[in-house]
Scaffold this motif. Structure first.
Motif, PDB file in Angstrom:
ATOM      1  N   ASP A 115      47.568  -4.147  -5.182  1.00  0.00           N
ATOM      2  CA  ASP A 115      48.288  -3.516  -4.074  1.00  0.00           C
ATOM      3  C   ASP A 115      47.327  -3.260  -2.919  1.00  0.00           C
ATOM      4  O   ASP A 115      46.143  -3.018  -3.108  1.00  0.00           O
ATOM      5  N   SER A 134      48.182   0.476  -8.677  1.00  0.00           N
ATOM      6  CA  SER A 134      49.554   0.731  -9.126  1.00  0.00           C
ATOM      7  C   SER A 134      50.364  -0.546  -9.311  1.00  0.00           C
ATOM      8  O   SER A 134      51.461  -0.507  -9.890  1.00  0.00           O
ATOM      9  N   TYR A 135      49.792  -1.684  -8.821  1.00  0.00           N
ATOM     10  CA  TYR A 135      50.503  -2.954  -8.970  1.00  0.00           C
ATOM     11  C   TYR A 135      49.460  -4.074  -8.942  1.00  0.00           C
ATOM     12  O   TYR A 135      48.691  -4.202  -7.990  1.00  0.00           O
ATOM     13  N   TRP A 171      53.633   2.537 -18.185  1.00  0.00           N
ATOM     14  CA  TRP A 171      52.817   1.447 -17.634  1.00  0.00           C
ATOM     15  C   TRP A 171      52.799   0.289 -18.622  1.00  0.00           C
ATOM     16  O   TRP A 171      52.527   0.465 -19.810  1.00  0.00           O
ATOM     17  N   GLN A 228      52.740  -3.049 -13.874  1.00  0.00           N
ATOM     18  CA  GLN A 228      53.324  -2.016 -13.030  1.00  0.00           C
ATOM     19  C   GLN A 228      53.952  -0.941 -13.922  1.00  0.00           C
ATOM     20  O   GLN A 228      54.001  -1.084 -15.149  1.00  0.00           O
ATOM     21  N   GLY A 257      58.320  -5.767 -15.570  1.00  0.00           N
ATOM     22  CA  GLY A 257      57.999  -6.801 -14.587  1.00  0.00           C
ATOM     23  C   GLY A 257      58.268  -8.206 -15.070  1.00  0.00           C
ATOM     24  O   GLY A 257      57.761  -9.173 -14.470  1.00  0.00           O
TER      25      GLY A 257
END
Length: 324
Positions: free
Chosen positions: A208, A214-215, A283, A303, A307
Motif C-alpha cells: 500500500d 495493510s495490503y 488477517w 489483507q 482476497g
C-alpha cells in the motif's frame, strides 16, 4: 721589456727584446758549453717579474714567457683556464627570475583577466538547466521482468493504490517452521517448492502507498527448462499443502506466529489456498498457483479479509502475459 703575444696553445711568437747591454734577442741560441749564461733582465729602471724577490735569470725569463691575458678593465694578468673548466653562468636561473619579476609586475592585469572568467563560469553553472532524471532501465520483451504485472494494473484490480516494493531474482531459503513437513505451506515461494533447477526467477512485492503493510500483493514467476520440470515443482507444492493443516513459523528476528492453511482441491495445473494468521484480526493471505507451459506462477493477496477473488483475477492476468 719586450712584448709577448699568444698565438694559440702550441705556438708562441716571441718579439725581440733587448737585454741590458746586449745586442742579441732574448731566447736566441743557447750559449756554448762552458760559457755561463748571459743574465737577462728588464731594462734599467723597470721592475721585472721577480723584482724585490731576487727572481731573475732564466727562471724569471720562463715566467715571463708564459702566456697571459688580462681581465677586461684591469691591469691584473691571469692564466687562462682549460676548455670546459670555466664555470658558466646559470642562464635559466636568470631567465626564471626575470619571468617571475615580470609576472609580479603585471599581477593586477592577470587578476583583472582571470576573475571575470571565473565569475562567468560560476553563473553559467548555476543557470545551466537541470538534466531530466534517467528513466527506468530497458526491459526486454519475453523476460520475466516484462511479464510482471505493473503496480498500476495491480492497483486497478485491487481497488487501492499500490507501489513497487522488494524484488528477488532467486527463491529464498526454506523457512524455519514446526512441524518441518509444513515448510512448503509456510514458504510456497521458497526453495522448498522452486528448488534450484529453474532457468529464470522473479519475485516482486507491491505494498500500500502509505507503507503501513495493510495490503500487499506478491507475484512469482519461475521458468524451467521444460514443462515437465515446471509440473514437478507444482506437484511438490500441492503435496506439501495436503500435509499441513497448521504450523508455527519463526522469523529471522526469532518471533513466532501461528498459521492455519485451507486448500481447495487442486487440478493438474492449478491450486488455490488460504493462509490465515491466528489472533491477527482476520488477517489472511489468499494464494493461487498455476503451471503455464514451462513456468510455475503464483500470486498472493494479503489483507484483512478474503482476497481470493482479487488473487484469482490477478493470476489470470499474469498467466496471459507469461508466454512460456
Amino acid at each position: 721589456m719586450g712584448e709577448i703575444r699568444v698565438a694559440d696553445e702550441s705556438d708562441f711568437i716571441i718579439q725581440p727584446a733587448k737585454g741590458p747591454g746586449t745586442g742579441g734577442p732574448v731566447g736566441g741560441p743557447p750559449p756554448a758549453a762552458g760559457v755561463p749564461p748571459r743574465p737577462v733582465g728588464p731594462p734599467p729602471g723597470v721592475a721585472g717579474p721577480g723584482a724585490g724577490s731576487g727572481a731573475s735569470g732564466p727562471g724569471g725569463l720562463l715566467r715571463t714567457l708564459q702566456p697571459k691575458r688580462r681581465a677586461p678593465g684591469s691591469g691584473t694578468a691571469f692564466l687562462p683556464q682549460q676548455a670546459g673548466t670555466q664555470p658558466r653562468p646559470d642562464a635559466s636561473r636568470g631567465e626564471g627570475r626575470r619571468g617571475l619579476t615580470g609576472l609580479l609586475r603585471h599581477w593586477p592585469l592577470l587578476v583583472a583577466a582571470v576573475v571575470p572568467c571565473l565569475i562567468l563560469a560560476g553563473i553559467g553553472w548555476w543557470l545551466w538547466p537541470e538534466q531530466p532524471p534517467v528513466g527506468p532501465p530497458h526491459i526486454a520483451a519475453g523476460t520475466v521482468q516484462a511479464d510482471l504485472l505493473s503496480p498500476d494494473s495491480v492497483s486497478r484490480v485491487a481497488g487501492t493504490t499500490l507501489v513497487a516494493g522488494a524484488q528477488s531474482d532467486r527463491p529464498g531459503a526454506a523457512l524455519k517452521v514446526s512441524p518441518s513437513a509444513c515448510a512448503v505451506a509456510a514458504g510456497p515461494t521458497t526453495q522448498s517448492v522452486y528448488g534450484d533447477g529453474w532457468n529464470a526467477f522473479l519475485s516482486a512485492t507491491y505494498r500500500d502507498s502509505a507503507a503501513t503493510g495493510s495490503y500487499t500483493v506478491n507475484q512469482v514467476i519461475g521458468v524451467y527448462p521444460d514443462s515437465k520440470e515446471a509440473g514437478a515443482a507444482f506437484s511438490t507444492l500441492t503435496k506439501g499443502l495436503s500435509k499441513c493443516p497448521s504450523s508455527t513459523r519463526t522469523d529471522q528476528a526469532g518471533r513466532t506466529s501461528k498459521w492455519t492453511y485451507k486448500a481447495n482441491p487442486a487440478t493438474e495445473v492449478a491450486v488455490a489456498w488460504t493462509a490465515a494468521q491466528d489472533a491477527a484480526a482476520n488477517w489472511s493471505c489468499a494464494h493461487q498457483a498455476r503451471v503455464n507451459g514451462t513456468s510455475l506462477i503464483q500470486v498472493s493477496v494479503c489483507q484483512a479479509g478474503d482476497g481470493q477473488a482479487t488473487a484469482s483475477k490477478l493470476t489470470d492476468n499474469l498467466a496471459k502475459k507469461v508466454s512460456r
